[in-house]
Design an enzyme around this catalytic site. Structure first.
Site, mmCIF file in Angstrom:
data_model
loop_
_atom_site.group_PDB
_atom_site.id
_atom_site.type_symbol
_atom_site.label_atom_id
_atom_site.label_comp_id
_atom_site.label_asym_id
_atom_site.label_seq_id
_atom_site.Cartn_x
_atom_site.Cartn_y
_atom_site.Cartn_z
ATOM 1 N N VAL A 138 0.838 -1.198 0.000
ATOM 2 C CA VAL A 138 0.000 0.000 0.000
ATOM 3 C C VAL A 138 0.876 1.251 0.000
ATOM 4 C CG1 VAL A 138 -1.854 1.246 1.184
ATOM 5 C CG2 VAL A 138 -1.632 -1.210 1.491
ATOM 6 N N GLY A 144 2.062 7.508 3.255
ATOM 7 C CA GLY A 144 2.129 6.471 4.286
ATOM 8 C C GLY A 144 0.846 6.478 5.088
ATOM 9 N N GLY A 351 22.016 -2.762 32.497
ATOM 10 C CA GLY A 351 23.187 -1.888 32.489
ATOM 11 C C GLY A 351 23.938 -2.013 31.169
ATOM 12 N N GLU A 375 1.333 -0.407 10.126
ATOM 13 C CA GLU A 375 -0.120 -0.661 10.256
ATOM 14 C C GLU A 375 -0.811 0.467 11.025
ATOM 15 O OE1 GLU A 375 -1.165 -4.794 10.988
ATOM 16 O OE2 GLU A 375 0.749 -5.380 10.077
ATOM 17 N N THR A 377 0.492 4.474 12.546
ATOM 18 C CA THR A 377 1.357 4.956 13.635
ATOM 19 C C THR A 377 0.521 5.160 14.903
ATOM 20 O OG1 THR A 377 0.944 7.263 13.092
ATOM 21 C CG2 THR A 377 2.808 6.214 11.969
HETATM 22 C C1 LIG Z 1 8.937 -2.469 9.562
HETATM 23 C C2 LIG Z 1 7.905 -1.858 8.646
HETATM 24 C C3 LIG Z 1 7.161 -2.691 7.822
HETATM 25 C C4 LIG Z 1 6.239 -2.129 6.930
HETATM 26 N N1 LIG Z 1 5.564 -2.965 6.094
HETATM 27 C C5 LIG Z 1 4.720 -2.431 5.181
HETATM 28 C C6 LIG Z 1 4.054 -3.284 4.250
HETATM 29 O O1 LIG Z 1 4.232 -4.507 4.255
HETATM 30 N N2 LIG Z 1 3.221 -2.732 3.345
HETATM 31 C C7 LIG Z 1 3.007 -1.392 3.295
HETATM 32 O O2 LIG Z 1 2.228 -0.962 2.454
HETATM 33 N N3 LIG Z 1 3.637 -0.542 4.157
HETATM 34 C C8 LIG Z 1 4.485 -1.031 5.098
HETATM 35 N N4 LIG Z 1 5.146 -0.209 5.971
HETATM 36 C C9 LIG Z 1 4.960 1.235 5.862
HETATM 37 C C10 LIG Z 1 4.076 1.767 6.985
HETATM 38 O O3 LIG Z 1 2.758 1.369 6.788
HETATM 39 C C11 LIG Z 1 4.238 3.290 7.027
HETATM 40 O O4 LIG Z 1 5.566 3.545 7.447
HETATM 41 C C12 LIG Z 1 3.254 3.952 7.979
HETATM 42 O O5 LIG Z 1 1.963 3.893 7.447
HETATM 43 C C13 LIG Z 1 3.625 5.429 8.226
HETATM 44 O O6 LIG Z 1 3.799 6.081 7.019
HETATM 45 P P1 LIG Z 1 5.134 6.939 6.760
HETATM 46 O O7 LIG Z 1 6.305 6.118 7.120
HETATM 47 O O8 LIG Z 1 5.053 7.506 5.391
HETATM 48 O O9 LIG Z 1 5.057 8.114 7.821
HETATM 49 P P2 LIG Z 1 4.168 9.448 7.685
HETATM 50 O O10 LIG Z 1 2.791 9.097 7.294
HETATM 51 O O11 LIG Z 1 4.926 10.440 6.860
HETATM 52 O O12 LIG Z 1 4.163 9.918 9.199
HETATM 53 C C14 LIG Z 1 5.299 10.598 9.774
HETATM 54 C C15 LIG Z 1 4.876 11.112 11.151
HETATM 55 O O13 LIG Z 1 3.756 11.994 11.011
HETATM 56 C C16 LIG Z 1 2.711 11.557 11.861
HETATM 57 N N5 LIG Z 1 1.408 11.789 11.247
HETATM 58 C C17 LIG Z 1 0.967 11.415 10.023
HETATM 59 N N6 LIG Z 1 -0.328 11.741 9.875
HETATM 60 C C18 LIG Z 1 -0.711 12.333 11.032
HETATM 61 C C19 LIG Z 1 -1.918 12.915 11.494
HETATM 62 N N7 LIG Z 1 -3.004 12.941 10.713
HETATM 63 N N8 LIG Z 1 -1.939 13.461 12.726
HETATM 64 C C20 LIG Z 1 -0.839 13.449 13.529
HETATM 65 N N9 LIG Z 1 0.339 12.912 13.144
HETATM 66 C C21 LIG Z 1 0.401 12.367 11.900
HETATM 67 C C22 LIG Z 1 2.928 10.039 12.000
HETATM 68 O O14 LIG Z 1 2.275 9.560 13.142
HETATM 69 C C23 LIG Z 1 4.435 9.972 12.078
HETATM 70 O O15 LIG Z 1 4.844 10.229 13.392
HETATM 71 C C24 LIG Z 1 6.056 -0.724 6.881
HETATM 72 C C25 LIG Z 1 6.805 0.101 7.743
HETATM 73 C C26 LIG Z 1 7.715 -0.456 8.612
HETATM 74 C C27 LIG Z 1 8.506 0.471 9.511
#
Ligand SMILES: Cc1cc2nc3c(=O)[nH]c(=O)nc-3n(C[C@H](O)[C@H](O)[C@H](O)COP(=O)(O)OP(=O)(O)OC[C@H]3O[C@@H](n4cnc5c(N)ncnc54)[C@H](O)[C@@H]3O)c2cc1C
Length: 398
Positions: A138, A144, A351, A375, A377
């Site tokens: 996705v 994200g 420690g 899945e 944040t």
């Molecule tokens: C180990 C791992 C496995 C993953 N596996 C998959 C996978 O298999 N398939 C897949 O599709 N994706 C996967 N992901 C991606 C994951 O779904 C995204 O990283 C996640 O959805 C967050 O998106 P982003 O990293 O772009 O962060 P962003 O969306 O850019 O967020 C950055 C920060 O902004 C904050 N933020 C964003 N929107 C808001 C809001 N409306 N209000 C307040 N704060 C907000 C977030 O909480 C975060 O702190 C994976 C990620 C990791 C780390």
């Protein structure tokens, strides 16, 4: 409670569970313990080798039978409580075993829930026997949390669709044989214009753009789709239903992320307790110190709360409560945040020995971090929980 168990046996005795769940908890606990030496060896393999091998091994032991069920019993092995118990035990034993189990179950679930008979017949037997590894794609670098902003396009043609664009941060991305890809097809604006596609990884135009190395090693990759042609029957569910399919999946699996967090945290708490009981200090042992006792007690309270919230969410979902997605978010939010704190406290009690590369506390410290991000944040969970509260208030006021 025996210290080598991945579960709190008193929680397992609560009426949320039935005998089948207790038996499953016992069996997966034994399965994990029988492999104690193997878990040490896992880190000698590349994450890709380990991922492929562990999916096969889990399948051969029957842990994926709910992906291609032949009986009611097989199907029941995939209920929410079972999925949570599996993840708790596997995470307690070894991060990569939990990862192999969870991503295969996650990738197959959209097919199980929305696939045509033909699609199920084509893919699910391979996913259940471990010969076909799945990935769910996705996220994009620019989309994200804001899933509705994704831009990978699927243009409709007479023969099917042509996919162009990129996906980012895909678990199992470098080893999957089948991707479930959410793409923009434009039936409506924003979330209404997304469709889910089943794309075999060997489809011309689909490729791994780049393998990514996260702090807890696993198969993780960015994917590219360049003039990637798929037939009409690659559509999963209906055109325009992609957002709903993705959200339905995430709502279901969030509580299982909470369960994995409980497994990691329980392992950290058990290890910390064992350490402070034997570590000499001030003529006695570390555990004699009141601040150390307070830290252990704090971990125990947090573990209980996290474990009970996960159990409740799974029970609400299994009994068909339509508000279960809110409980799933509550469980994920609380359990992952609490687990981070518990694991940090465990490192502190070890420690200097807790920050040695590849020591158990150090590994858990790296392994827990991403659970607060993927899945949804923690911040997204807060918004979801508040949104559900608001909807419940509005419904009660009617
Ligand atoms: C180990 C791992 C496995 C993953 N596996 C998959 C996978 O298999 N398939 C897949 O599709 N994706 C996967 N992901 C991606 C994951 O779904 C995204 O990283 C996640 O959805 C967050 O998106 P982003 O990293 O772009 O962060 P962003 O969306 O850019 O967020 C950055 C920060 O902004 C904050 N933020 C964003 N929107 C808001 C809001 N409306 N209000 C307040 N704060 C907000 C977030 O909480 C975060 O702190 C994976 C990620 C990791 C780390």
């Amino acid at each position: 409670m025996s210290l080598d168990t991945s579960f709190d046996p008193e929680i397992l005795q609560l009426p949320f569970y039935d005998e089948a769940h207790r038996n499953l908890a016992r069996d997966i606990g034994v399965w994990c313990r029988e492999r104690t030496e193997q878990w040490e060896g896992v880190r000698q393999e590349t994450p890709e080798q380990a991922g492929l091998r562990l999916v096969k091994e889990l399948a051969q032991s029957g842990w994926f039978r709910f992906l291609d069920p032949k009986s009611e019993e097989d199907a029941a092995a995939g209920d929410f409580r079972s999925l949570c118990l599996m993840r708790e035990a596997l995470a307690y034993a070894e991060d990569l075993a939990d990862f192999a189990f969870s991503i295969q179950a996650l990738s197959a679930t959209p097919l199980l829930r929305h696939g045509s008979d033909e699609q199920k017949k084509r893919y699910l037997p391979g996913m259940a026997d471990g010969s076909l590894v799945g990935a769910f794609a996705v996220s994009e670098e620019e989309a994200g949390s804001d899933v509705a902003a994704l831009t990978l396009r699927a243009e409709r043609t007479d023969d099917g669709y042509v996919l162009n664009g990129r996906k980012a941060w895909i678990a199992n991305g470098s080893i999957a044989g089948l991707y479930c890809v959410i793409a923009r097809t434009g039936e409506g604006s924003g979330p209404l214009g997304l469709t889910a596609f089943l794309v075999p990884a060997d489809t011309p135009g689909a490729r791994v753009l780049e393998s990514v190395e996260p702090i807890a090693p696993r198969s993780f990759a960015h994917l590219a789709f360049e003039d990637c042609k798929v037939p009409h029957d690659a559509v999963l569910g209906k055109p325009g239903a992609g957002f709903v399919i993705a959200m339905d999946l995430l709502e279901r699996f969030r509580m299982t992320v909470g369960a994995a967090a409980v497994g990691f945290a329980r392992r950290a708490a058990d290890a910390a307790l064992a350490r402070v009981r034997t570590r000499p200090a001030y003529g006695g042992r570390l555990i004699d110190l009141q601040l150390v006792k307070a830290s252990l007690a704090d971990m125990e309270v947090k573990l209980n709360a996290a474990s009970l919230l996960v159990t409740r969410a799974a029970w609400e979902a299994d009994r068909g409560n339509r508000r279960y997605p809110a409980h799933s978010s509550i469980a994920k939010l609380h359990a992952t945040e609490a687990a981070q704190e518990i694991i940090d406290a465990s490192v502190q009690l070890f420690g200097a020995a807790g920050v040695v590369k590849d020591s158990l506390p150090e590994r858990l410290y790296r392994q827990i971090r991403s659970l607060r991000i993927y899945e949804g944040t923690s911040e997204v969970q807060l918004l979801t929980i508040a949104g559900a509260l608001d909807m419940r208030r509005a419904a009660l006021a009617k």
